[in-house]
Scaffold this active site. Structure first.
Site, short mmCIF file in Angstrom:
data_model
loop_
_atom_site.label_atom_id
_atom_site.label_comp_id
_atom_site.label_asym_id
_atom_site.label_seq_id
_atom_site.Cartn_x
_atom_site.Cartn_y
_atom_site.Cartn_z
N CYS A 1 -34.65 -21.06 7.63
CA CYS A 1 -34.46 -19.73 7.56
C CYS A 1 -32.90 -19.54 6.76
O CYS A 1 -32.83 -18.36 6.29
CB CYS A 1 -33.99 -19.39 9.05
SG CYS A 1 -35.53 -19.66 10.03
N HIS B 1 -27.41 -14.09 12.10
CA HIS B 1 -28.81 -14.24 11.88
C HIS B 1 -29.76 -13.50 12.78
O HIS B 1 -30.78 -12.79 12.32
CB HIS B 1 -28.86 -15.56 12.15
CG HIS B 1 -30.40 -16.41 12.14
ND1 HIS B 1 -30.83 -16.35 10.79
CD2 HIS B 1 -30.94 -17.29 12.85
CE1 HIS B 1 -32.09 -16.91 11.00
NE2 HIS B 1 -32.10 -17.70 12.07
N HIS C 1 -38.31 -11.03 10.32
CA HIS C 1 -37.56 -12.31 9.96
C HIS C 1 -38.22 -12.78 8.51
O HIS C 1 -39.38 -13.27 8.49
CB HIS C 1 -38.05 -13.15 10.93
CG HIS C 1 -36.87 -14.60 10.68
ND1 HIS C 1 -36.40 -14.77 9.48
CD2 HIS C 1 -36.70 -15.69 11.60
CE1 HIS C 1 -35.78 -15.75 9.57
NE2 HIS C 1 -36.05 -16.69 10.91
#
Length: 584
Positions: A385, A520, A560
């Site tokens: 990520c 995040h 995401h």
């Protein structure tokens, strides 16, 4: 078992049912205790063991409950037994099979069980551990050290209340060994703690690396080239979900619009997938190969991630005013975050050689370098990520070290099959409700998103000298790894806090001057509190001021985007500064 479903639910009315389930392969069986251990296990909530002390120090007069001093060993024994018993109960296994130096994740202690275990430990020790603590202290020894150091006064108070009167303890002192000290075996009061492994850890040197200790011991070495200049962002471009440009993206962000909808790219109805929502790009099959001197055949076998990153890299250079022949031969690096490809799985057996390099991650940055004859590094980065932010960090490093004079950096994430949905769903990461509830009590996982984002970077002094338009500057950056946590996918609040403070100190940034943090924030019950807690502790090291800094995550809008998630957040911040508005 996992993946449980009922293929014939209507059979319930007939008193029958078919259940289909996939076993996790773990078989739990009750096993007899080894003979060297005490057969009767006693509860930690009843009483505690008494400290060994010289017979000469024993008092003959009657004393009241709690007069006996609570030693460090008593505290450690009590905490250790509380932890071991609750973990054993949660996992339905014998306590004696728990090894104090093995990670909790190795025993199958997942996030749900962890929350319940921490609640019980808090209740029995009268303390207030965060539910995320097992991610930072991931075995019995580490957790014992943390609790005994952080909550010693509370534990002393608790144990004093549970100590029996001394006159009830006299039998424990009657037998002494030849050294004049009561033997450890005789120091256990009825209902107390049996120290089953009294020699455990005596010869081991155990060191706890907490965030505070490590940070205070580290000497921050500021590189001269980092002090000289900040990095200017002079161009950017991107596509995220239904937003086909960053200008469209801002309209959605400013209005607080969620770009998540039901997935139509594939038919997910017949698949065992928990989340059928996403924020996917439109028109990923459209590409103008002749513009980039690419044949139609080669374009057909190019991963869409190569095609669309190539387009957005060109647009970012256009936005900066540098597209075209002016880039020929320049020391411009290209750094791209990506997370793998599944496009090649759609091909048959007979494919041309172009399919080989058309699906290689290393070729994503090489495409734009090849087309424009760029002479700097071309690097593909896969750190999950964080890939696009690590790519931007590496680009900054190359500029600070004068390896390059300009850099393109960003990330891309496009899915051509539903494999990501299947894999992430099996891991329990996806939101069944189809929303990313970041820093929200409703959080139940993330929604997959897609995107591509590119920024153009130059040293600030060069950008000013060349008259470039500057969207914003990067004062500093840093990267690290969590190290050992409660599972390979679990974050560490200690590592996050350490990195944040390192960046603040290295680049002279005071958190009191920060107005907005783009986090995040994936929308998970454990990950979000860890991130929030690390930021809070990092800020509190410098200031006690409250209510001055906004925090958010673009994942609430676009889901995401995995390898492109970081650059999406950066572009959001740059757009917010451009429009002088913090989006809802």
């Amino acid at each position: 078992f996992r993946s449980i479903f009922f293929p014939v639910p209507e059979a319930c009315e007939l008193g029958n049912q078919i259940i289909v389930a996939q076993s996790d392969g773990v078989v739990r069986q009750k096993q007899p205790l080894p003979s060297r251990f005490e057969p009767e296990k006693q509860s930690v909530s009843e009483s505690v063991s008494l400290p060994a002390q010289p017979v000469s120090q024993q008092k003959t007069n009657k004393r009241q409950r709690g007069d006996v001093g609570v030693t460090d060993q008593m505290i450690e024994d009590y905490v250790r037994t509380v932890i071991r018993e609750n973990i054993a109960a949660a996992l339905k296994m014998e306590e004696t099979f728990i090894q104090d130096d093995r990670s909790f994740s190795e025993y199958g202690l997942d996030s749900i069980l962890s929350v319940n275990v921490i609640k019980l430990i808090n209740k029995q020790c009268n303390i207030t551990l965060q539910t995320t603590v097992l991610f930072d202290y991931n075995n019995v020894n580490q957790l014992v050290r943390h609790i005994t150091q952080a909550y010693k006064p509370a534990l002393i108070s608790l144990l004093k209340k549970n100590l029996p009167p001394v006159e009830d303890q006299k039998d424990a002192w009657e037998e002494v060994n030849h050294t004049g000290y009561a033997t450890e075996q005789n120091l256990t009061h009825d209902g107390g703690i049996q120290r089953r492994q009294k020699d455990q850890g005596k010869d081991a040197i155990q060191v706890e690396r907490s965030a505070e200790r490590v940070y205070e011991k580290e000497t921050v070495q500021i590189k001269t080239f980092m002090q000289q200049d900040s990095i200017a962002i002079i161009g950017m471009s991107g596509r995220f979900g239904k937003a086909n440009s960053i200008h469209e993206l801002w309209k959605y962000l400013a209005n607080g619009t969620e770009l998540v909808e039901e997935v139509t790219r594939w038919d997910l109805s017949g698949k065992n997938i928990s989340c059928k929502y996403g924020s996917l790009l439109e028109h990923i099959d459209q590409f103008d190969p002749l513009f980039f001197n690419i044949s139609g055949l080669e374009a057909t076998y190019m991963d869409p991630q190569q095609r669309i990153f190539l387009e957005e890299a060109w647009k970012a250079l256009e936005d900066a005013g540098y597209a075209g022949s002016g880039m020929d031969g320049r020391l411009c690096g290209v750094y791209v975050g990506w997370g793998g490809s599944d496009y090649e799985s759609l091909f048959g057996d007979q494919v041309p050689p172009q399919a080989f390099w058309g699906n290689a991650g290393s070729v994503i940055p090489a495409r734009i370098a090849y087309y424009l004859n760029l002479q700097g590094p071309a690097v593909a980065v896969d750190t999950a990520c964080s890939s696009s932010l690590v790519a931007i960090h590496l680009a900054c490093q190359s500029l600070w070290s004068n390896e390059t004079e300009m850099a393109l950096a960003g990330g891309v994430c496009i899915q051509t099959t539903p494999k990501f949905y299947e894999n992430a769903g099996r891991a329990g990461m996806l939101s069944p409700t189809g929303h990313c509830y970041t820093f929200d009590d409703r959080a139940d996982g993330f929604v997959p998103g897609e995107g591509v984002g590119v920024v153009v970077l130059k040293r600030l002094r060069d950008a000013i000298a060349d008259g470039d338009h500057i969207y914003g500057i990067i004062r500093g950056s840093g990267i690290n790894q969590d190290g050992t946590t409660n599972g390979i996918t679990a974050p560490s609040a200690i590592s996050q806090e350490r990195l944040e403070r390192h960046v603040y100190d290295t680049f002279g940034i005071h958190p009191e001057q920060i107005q907005m943090v783009e986090a995040h924030g994936t929308g998970t019950k454990l990950g979000d509190p860890i991130e929030y807690g690390a930021l809070t502790r990092a800020f509190r090291h410098y200031t006690d001021k409250k209510g001055y800094c906004a925090i958010g995550s673009i994942k609430t809008n676009i889901g995401h985007a995995a390898a492109a998630a970081g650059v999406a957040g950066l572009i959001k911040i740059l757009l917010a500064m451009k429009h002088r508005q913090i989006p809802p």
